[in-house]
Structure formats: C-alpha cells, structure tokens
Design an enzyme around this catalytic site. Sequence first.
Site, short mmCIF file in Angstrom:
data_model
loop_
_atom_site.label_atom_id
_atom_site.label_comp_id
_atom_site.label_asym_id
_atom_site.label_seq_id
_atom_site.Cartn_x
_atom_site.Cartn_y
_atom_site.Cartn_z
N GLY A 1 -2.07 -98.20 12.58
CA GLY A 1 -0.77 -98.87 12.73
C GLY A 1 -0.32 -99.55 11.45
O GLY A 1 0.84 -99.47 11.04
N ILE B 1 -17.71 -103.93 9.45
CA ILE B 1 -17.27 -104.68 8.26
C ILE B 1 -18.34 -105.70 7.85
O ILE B 1 -18.46 -106.05 6.67
CB ILE B 1 -15.88 -105.30 8.52
N GLU B 2 -19.17 -106.12 8.81
CA GLU B 2 -20.24 -107.07 8.49
C GLU B 2 -21.26 -106.44 7.54
O GLU B 2 -22.05 -107.15 6.90
CB GLU B 2 -20.93 -107.59 9.76
N SER C 1 -3.50 -101.22 19.39
CA SER C 1 -2.82 -101.13 18.10
C SER C 1 -1.68 -102.16 17.99
O SER C 1 -1.75 -103.21 18.63
CB SER C 1 -2.32 -99.70 17.90
N CYS D 1 -9.42 -109.05 18.86
CA CYS D 1 -8.74 -110.23 19.39
C CYS D 1 -9.39 -110.81 20.64
O CYS D 1 -9.06 -111.91 21.06
CB CYS D 1 -7.28 -109.88 19.68
N ASP E 1 -13.34 -98.87 10.06
CA ASP E 1 -13.41 -99.19 11.49
C ASP E 1 -14.75 -98.71 12.03
O ASP E 1 -15.25 -97.66 11.64
CB ASP E 1 -12.26 -98.53 12.26
C1 LIG Z 1 -7.13 -104.79 17.31
S1 LIG Z 1 -7.88 -103.27 16.93
C2 LIG Z 1 -7.03 -102.84 15.45
C3 LIG Z 1 -6.04 -101.78 15.65
C4 LIG Z 1 -5.41 -101.18 14.44
N1 LIG Z 1 -4.65 -102.10 13.65
C5 LIG Z 1 -4.53 -100.02 14.89
O1 LIG Z 1 -3.40 -99.90 14.47
O2 LIG Z 1 -5.00 -99.23 15.73
C6 LIG Z 1 -9.44 -103.77 16.30
C7 LIG Z 1 -10.24 -102.64 15.71
O3 LIG Z 1 -11.40 -103.22 15.12
C8 LIG Z 1 -12.47 -102.32 15.27
N2 LIG Z 1 -13.71 -103.12 15.09
C9 LIG Z 1 -14.24 -103.99 15.96
N3 LIG Z 1 -15.34 -104.56 15.42
C10 LIG Z 1 -15.48 -104.04 14.18
C11 LIG Z 1 -16.42 -104.26 13.12
N4 LIG Z 1 -17.42 -105.10 13.27
N5 LIG Z 1 -16.25 -103.57 11.98
C12 LIG Z 1 -15.22 -102.69 11.83
N6 LIG Z 1 -14.32 -102.45 12.79
C13 LIG Z 1 -14.44 -103.12 13.95
C14 LIG Z 1 -12.26 -101.72 16.63
O4 LIG Z 1 -12.90 -100.45 16.74
C15 LIG Z 1 -10.73 -101.60 16.70
O5 LIG Z 1 -10.31 -100.33 16.30
#
Ligand SMILES: C[S@@+](CC[C@H](N)C(=O)[O-])C[C@H]1O[C@@H](n2cnc3c(N)ncnc32)[C@H](O)[C@@H]1O
Length: 362
Positions: free
Chosen positions: A15, A57-58, A340, A79, A34
């Site tokens: 997105g 990401i950690e 998203s 979130c 991701d």
């Molecule tokens: C709120 S969504 C973001 C959506 C994105 N902006 C989109 O347009 O689809 C949060 C995203 O963070 C990813 N996520 C969750 N924990 C994560 C982590 N520890 N490291 C990387 N990605 C992570 C999830 O798989 C998810 O796709």
Amino acid sequence: MDDIRALELYSGIGGMHFALRDCCPAAKVVAAVDINDHVTQVYAHNFPNVKVKNKGIEGISVKELDNFGFNMVLMSPPCQPFTRIGLQKDINDKRTKSFMHFLSILPKLQKGPEYLLLENVKGFEKSMAHEELCKTLDVCGYHKTEFLLSPKHLGIPNSRLRYFMLAKKSKFHHLVSRNDEELWTTLPLSLTDKQNCNREDTEEAIKAKCPKMDDQVRVQETCISHPISEFLEKDVPEDYKVPDKVKSRYINVMDIVPQESKISTCFTKSYTQYAEGTGSALILKAPPNHSENKSARNANDYDLRYFTPREVANLMCFPDSFTFPDFVTRKQRYRMLGNSLNVKVVSYLISLLLLDGDMKSS
Ligand SMILES: C[S@@+](CC[C@H](N)C(=O)[O-])C[C@H]1O[C@@H](n2cnc3c(N)ncnc32)[C@H](O)[C@@H]1O
C-alpha cells in the site's frame, strides 16, 4: 537534488509503495521487508523489480539497513498491540518488539533517513510506543507532525480512521503556521469528532469548539464526496450474495449501504467471516421503507451482497494495476486488504511530507 529512495517496512501488499508511486512517480523503493511470505508473494507479483526481504525486522542490523541506501522510511507496524478492542499490551506485546528494535537502531545509522512516515491505528498516539517514537525522533533531530485521517475526509466513501506520524530533518514550513491561508487550502483534513469546525474558523475558534484537539491536528471539510457506485465492478458473480442464514441472523447488526451512499465502514481482515463491525454489505434490493434503524429490519425484505476484493481495493484507492496472483484465495485477499491502508490518504500525506523538501517529488 537527491532522488527519493524509500525503504518500506512491514510492507504487506505494498500500500505504501502504491501511495509513493501515486504522488512521486520518480521515487524508488530500494527494499521492502515483511515477515509473512503470503503478502511478500503478492508484493513481488506487483513489484517484480523491488528487493523483497521475507524476514522479521527485529533481525535487521544497522549494517544491513545502511547498505540499503535509503533516504525515506515508510512503515505500518502491527497495530494489534494498540487497537481499542484489543488487550493494548503496547510495548509489552511481543508484536511491538520489531518496532522497538527499529527505534533502537535509527540513531545508529550512518545516514538516517531524511523523511519518515508511519501509519497505525487510532489509539497509537496514546501509547508508550508512541512516546518512544517521539523520543527517538527528537534525539535524531527530526521535525514531526501528526494526523488522524480517514479516507472520507478526502471524499472517498469509506471510513478508515488512522494515525499518521510525518517526520523529516527539515522544517514543515507549510504546516507550522495555522494562520497561513495556504495551509487551509492544501489540507482537507479532519477528525471525526471535529464536525463542528469549518475552514473559516480561526485557530482560537477551533480550540474553543474542540478543547481536546491535539495541537498538531488540522480540521477541514471541503472535499467532494463520491458515491460508492463509482467503485463497483460490473457483473458480480452470484456467490457474493450474503447467504440467507447470515442475513436472517445478523441483519440487525450489519452495516448495509445502497450504491448511492457516500460512506461505508472500514473493511477489516475478517470481512465476510463476521457480520458485525468488519465492513459494509451492498444493498441490491431494499423495501421502500428501508431505514437506518437496524432493529426494524426484516431479513426477507433485503437482497444484499458483499463487496468483492477488487471493490474493497477500489475503495482503498489501489490502482487498477494492482492484482493478486491467482493462487491467493478470496478469504486471503480480504485479509490482506483489511491489513493494508488507503493509498490516496498516504499519497496525500507523502506529498505533505515532501512539501518544501529538497528532494525530487516527481
Ligand atoms: C498493518 S500490516 C501493514 C500493511 C502494509 N502497509 C500493506 O499495505 O499491506 C503489518 C504487516 O507487518 C508484518 N509484520 C508483522 N510483524 C513483523 C515483523 N516482526 N517483521 C516484519 N514484518 C512484520 C505483517 O506480516 C503485516 O504484513
């Protein structure tokens, strides 16, 4: 003048990338990260030339980030730790760990990004994670401004109130002065609970009407609203009809909208799985005495269907070029879209972020 090279974190189905492309066609996304391999496959399907990292990401090091060579960060951290209906475990939720890791390495980067945009749910602004974000941005010398914004404030017939942090190394010249007429003409922004304000109001009048208003939030209601009919597909298959057993059980709690409506509710990842609070259904046939009074409805009088994933994507302002690979199921499509964001809203905010900037925005 530098070009924009964005790093997209928690990239989902992209997105943020579509939003960046919408407002800055020349910008480049240098990498997307991701942890979920389903969404990264959708991302790679739409952006085959972007380096997509399927990892947490950690686990990213300072060196790895430095090597990406980016000057903008776009991010939507998970979130769930901040949602009003959740447990609100905030920084003690393990899903916040990766975000805290990012904050811990931001000051250590050789060259921190010039621009940063973060999206999250309403409620994030009151969290400890938000406090940590602000502290880190201050330490790194960023100027920041925050918004609560919904697509309906930009005339799109869908609610999706979200929190946004915009931060940059240079000043927000166009956002700092409330008396600047340009501010009002360039910012059609609003909060749902600020309905009483209008653009003629002085800063003092707005403060008086909205005593709790965050200083950083601006209000305006000037956009032309579009009807839902503009976002619909033709010849939608019969299997999108809301089944009779769902209608008869839940008609009194469902949000149902005619195609002339200028609003629909937020589509969540559970759309079609649960009837209440997950997104609107479309009215194909209603009795002449149809009213907003949910308890007065008789299921037999209504013909309803779900919005298709493409229609949900349209309401979230994804461009026509966005597609899912064939192997992604309908349920997964709703899920990914529900996680998203609204592309137009983010595109609008990136434009604001770049206003007065030294970088190329087109
Ligand atoms: C709120 S969504 C973001 C959506 C994105 N902006 C989109 O347009 O689809 C949060 C995203 O963070 C990813 N996520 C969750 N924990 C994560 C982590 N520890 N490291 C990387 N990605 C992570 C999830 O798989 C998810 O796709």
